[in-house]
Design an enzyme around this catalytic site. Sequence first.
Site, short mmCIF file in Angstrom:
data_model
loop_
_atom_site.label_atom_id
_atom_site.label_comp_id
_atom_site.label_asym_id
_atom_site.label_seq_id
_atom_site.Cartn_x
_atom_site.Cartn_y
_atom_site.Cartn_z
N HIS A 377 74.56 86.65 36.00
CA HIS A 377 74.36 87.27 37.32
C HIS A 377 73.22 86.59 38.05
O HIS A 377 72.12 86.43 37.48
CB HIS A 377 74.05 88.77 37.14
CG HIS A 377 74.00 89.51 38.44
ND1 HIS A 377 73.01 90.42 38.74
CD2 HIS A 377 74.81 89.48 39.51
CE1 HIS A 377 73.23 90.92 39.95
NE2 HIS A 377 74.32 90.36 40.44
N HIS A 378 73.49 86.15 39.26
CA HIS A 378 72.46 85.58 40.14
C HIS A 378 72.43 86.38 41.43
O HIS A 378 73.17 86.09 42.36
CB HIS A 378 72.79 84.12 40.50
CG HIS A 378 72.59 83.15 39.39
ND1 HIS A 378 73.18 81.89 39.41
CD2 HIS A 378 71.84 83.21 38.25
CE1 HIS A 378 72.81 81.23 38.31
NE2 HIS A 378 72.01 82.01 37.60
N GLU A 379 71.59 87.39 41.51
CA GLU A 379 71.38 88.08 42.79
C GLU A 379 70.27 87.31 43.51
O GLU A 379 69.21 87.08 42.94
CB GLU A 379 70.98 89.54 42.57
CG GLU A 379 70.58 90.31 43.82
CD GLU A 379 71.65 90.31 44.91
OE1 GLU A 379 72.74 90.82 44.68
OE2 GLU A 379 71.36 89.78 46.02
N HIS A 447 79.73 87.52 45.37
CA HIS A 447 79.57 88.76 46.16
C HIS A 447 78.82 88.45 47.46
O HIS A 447 78.07 87.49 47.53
CB HIS A 447 78.84 89.82 45.35
CG HIS A 447 79.77 90.56 44.44
ND1 HIS A 447 79.76 91.92 44.31
CD2 HIS A 447 80.77 90.11 43.63
CE1 HIS A 447 80.71 92.29 43.46
NE2 HIS A 447 81.33 91.20 43.02
N GLU A 448 79.02 89.31 48.45
CA GLU A 448 78.48 89.09 49.81
C GLU A 448 78.77 87.65 50.24
O GLU A 448 77.86 86.88 50.59
CB GLU A 448 76.96 89.38 49.87
CG GLU A 448 76.60 90.82 49.59
CD GLU A 448 76.51 91.14 48.09
OE1 GLU A 448 76.11 90.25 47.34
OE2 GLU A 448 76.86 92.25 47.69
N GLU A 466 83.82 89.07 46.55
CA GLU A 466 83.80 90.45 47.05
C GLU A 466 84.24 90.38 48.52
O GLU A 466 85.39 90.05 48.78
CB GLU A 466 82.42 91.07 46.84
CG GLU A 466 82.44 92.56 47.01
CD GLU A 466 81.06 93.18 46.89
OE1 GLU A 466 80.99 94.30 46.39
OE2 GLU A 466 80.06 92.57 47.31
N GLU A 472 82.18 100.27 44.31
CA GLU A 472 80.80 100.75 44.33
C GLU A 472 80.57 101.79 45.44
O GLU A 472 79.68 102.62 45.33
CB GLU A 472 79.82 99.58 44.48
CG GLU A 472 79.97 98.82 45.77
CD GLU A 472 79.12 97.56 45.85
OE1 GLU A 472 78.37 97.26 44.92
OE2 GLU A 472 79.22 96.86 46.87
C1 NOJ Z 1 75.84 94.28 45.48
C2 NOJ Z 1 77.02 93.96 44.61
O1 NOJ Z 1 78.22 94.13 45.28
C3 NOJ Z 1 76.93 94.80 43.36
O2 NOJ Z 1 78.07 94.61 42.57
C4 NOJ Z 1 75.67 94.48 42.62
O3 NOJ Z 1 75.54 95.36 41.55
C5 NOJ Z 1 74.44 94.59 43.52
N1 NOJ Z 1 74.63 93.93 44.76
C6 NOJ Z 1 73.20 93.98 42.85
O4 NOJ Z 1 73.35 92.59 42.78
#
Ligand code: NOJ
Length: 665
Positions: A377-379, A447-448, A466, A472
């Site tokens: 995971h890379h946020e 995502h995003e 996404e 969510e």
């Molecule tokens: C939004 C993402 O859609 C979600 O899946 C994730 O848990 C959170 N951001 C944190 O990165």
Amino acid sequence: MKLFLKLFLIVFIFLTACGKKESPALTSPDGSISVMVGAESGKIYYKVAKNGKAVLNKSFLGFVLKDNDFDKNITIKDIRHTSFSESWNQPWGEEASVKNDYNQMTVDVEEAGGMKRKFSVVFRVFDDGLGFRYEFPEQENLKDFVIMDELTEFALAGNHKSWSIPAYHTNYYEGLYRNMTLSELDTVSTPLTMETKDGLYLSIHEANLTDYAAMNLLPVGKASVLKTDLTPWSSGEKVMMKAPGVTPWRTLIIADKPGDLLLSRLMLNLNEPSKIEDTSWIKPGRYIGIWWGMHMEKYTWHQGPKHGATTANAKKYIDFASQHGFSGVLVEGWNDGWQNDWTKEGDKFSFTKAYSDFDIKEITKYAAMKNVKLVGHHETGGSTLNYEKQLDSAFAFYQRFGVNAVKTGYVSPLLDGKERHSSQYGVRHYRKVIETAAKYHIMIDNHEPVMPTGLQRTWPNLMTQEGVRGQEYDAWSADGGNPPDHTTIIPFTRGLAGPMDFTPGTFSFSNPVFPNTRVQTTLAKQLALSVIIYSPLQMASDMIENYENNPAFEFITSCPVNWGKTIVPDAKIGEYVTIARKDRNSENWYVGSITNADSRKLSLPLTFLDSGAKYKAKIFKDGKGAEYKTNPYPVEIEEIEVTSDKTIDLQLATSGGAAIIFTRL
Ligand code: NOJ
């Protein structure tokens, strides 16, 4: 062929000499769709018809460049026709082989005077729609230039019923699709899906968004005319362009049934073949995650007493994944940086420094022993600058530990506090991530993102994205969660842009944090979504304790994620949809059927099964008294023997569903 071209040119020159400025039609291989181009008052336009009936009226083309317009005083210099036919194989997808048959028309245009700048418009017409793009050849008076506006129009032939989300007003495309007539629209983020009074289904989107801004649409002047509205840079400029160069393809699917929209592959066909030669490391899979627990506030992303990403918890999830045949476990919140307000301070994230209670070496060794992979995971919190600085080391770090899939995230209204996700700035960043990940044999779940446009054909490590209002929202959305019709709409809108990481499969609907928000479906519908929503990496959303000892879980664990064939037996956008898919690796079929807030009975003729063969059908359906608001949990499991000449009746509860495994005997 040569003779045909000569004849065509003679006709064209003749028509031009006679003062007629419209080209003869370019038709689809089956002859049903036709495209014409013409020039009027120094501007060029195109028109589209199906079976002789207008689909798009005169729709003008052109640009405004930084220094001046590029849509005036334009003449058609030449028109060239070619044809193409091939089948190509997808390493993963909704079917194994894709037909790519089209007729092509290249229209070369030039300014009549002045700088004599030129471009071509290339049209490709398939049996199920068309794509066209602008190509700027190398030339003296057009080198580096800035596009301030793309003027491409779609003059729809009626005030159609449509489904879309607005541009700019939803974060990350996570909106509910609106059902409006074209005249009611303000801004549109494509795909824009329409139903005409004549019973056609249309969808406008784009393909191969490579180094350009994403296309939005704006109504202009008359009710049904939509004009391209490219997402700008913060400076207001739209695209930094170079000649030679091309724009993305503008696409229009034209279908007779809603289900045919889903089966159109023209967007993929308009992308380039794979740049990854050996795709053996790209592996679709179903996984679970230390994830819903964060959204339910059982765990936190940051380190502390409720930290989710601990070594012990990761091992527990790995044990569960191994026991139930999941290929991976996503762990969010393992790396340093979450302790800040990460949506504002994404620049504090480290992608190589784990929190002290997360021993990645031990965890990945343990996972390998259990034949499970850690999903990384890379946020970024929207800080692409911080991410790009670490990109190579971040992927190398994961590769060292055997991680082969990474979920990326960009939660922040603007990238680097400045640029939109769908701007050329964002597009360039996302592409850099995909290409860098490929170097390290890593698959991406973005995502995003910017709205997908079929790049997975060229970069098949771009698995899923996404860009959709996903599960969510059933955890924390103030409006109570995704409404029952949401998943009967998104396969025909966002789903046309590519795989969706929606993450279906929540089994416990109680919500300790927001008691008025919850999954607005029955449990059987959650199962069916595994088939309805296509994603080659598919996460079962719930916490593992909520799956324990539930017989319905068998459907989730046995449903494949890679398909040999897909068909849509029945669908009505916003009301119900049934999809049947054949497993890529066996003779078995899987069916999902879902409905909106209305309960309904649907018939499923089994004509897609091999005739003469016998199958065991294991049906997971809404049980007695099931109803999404008050009694969502009952699931009845029934087994019958069937052949292709049988029809199964499906009784779906309010916001209910049915999921079926057909095992060939
Ligand atoms: C939004 C993402 O859609 C979600 O899946 C994730 O848990 C959170 N951001 C944190 O990165």
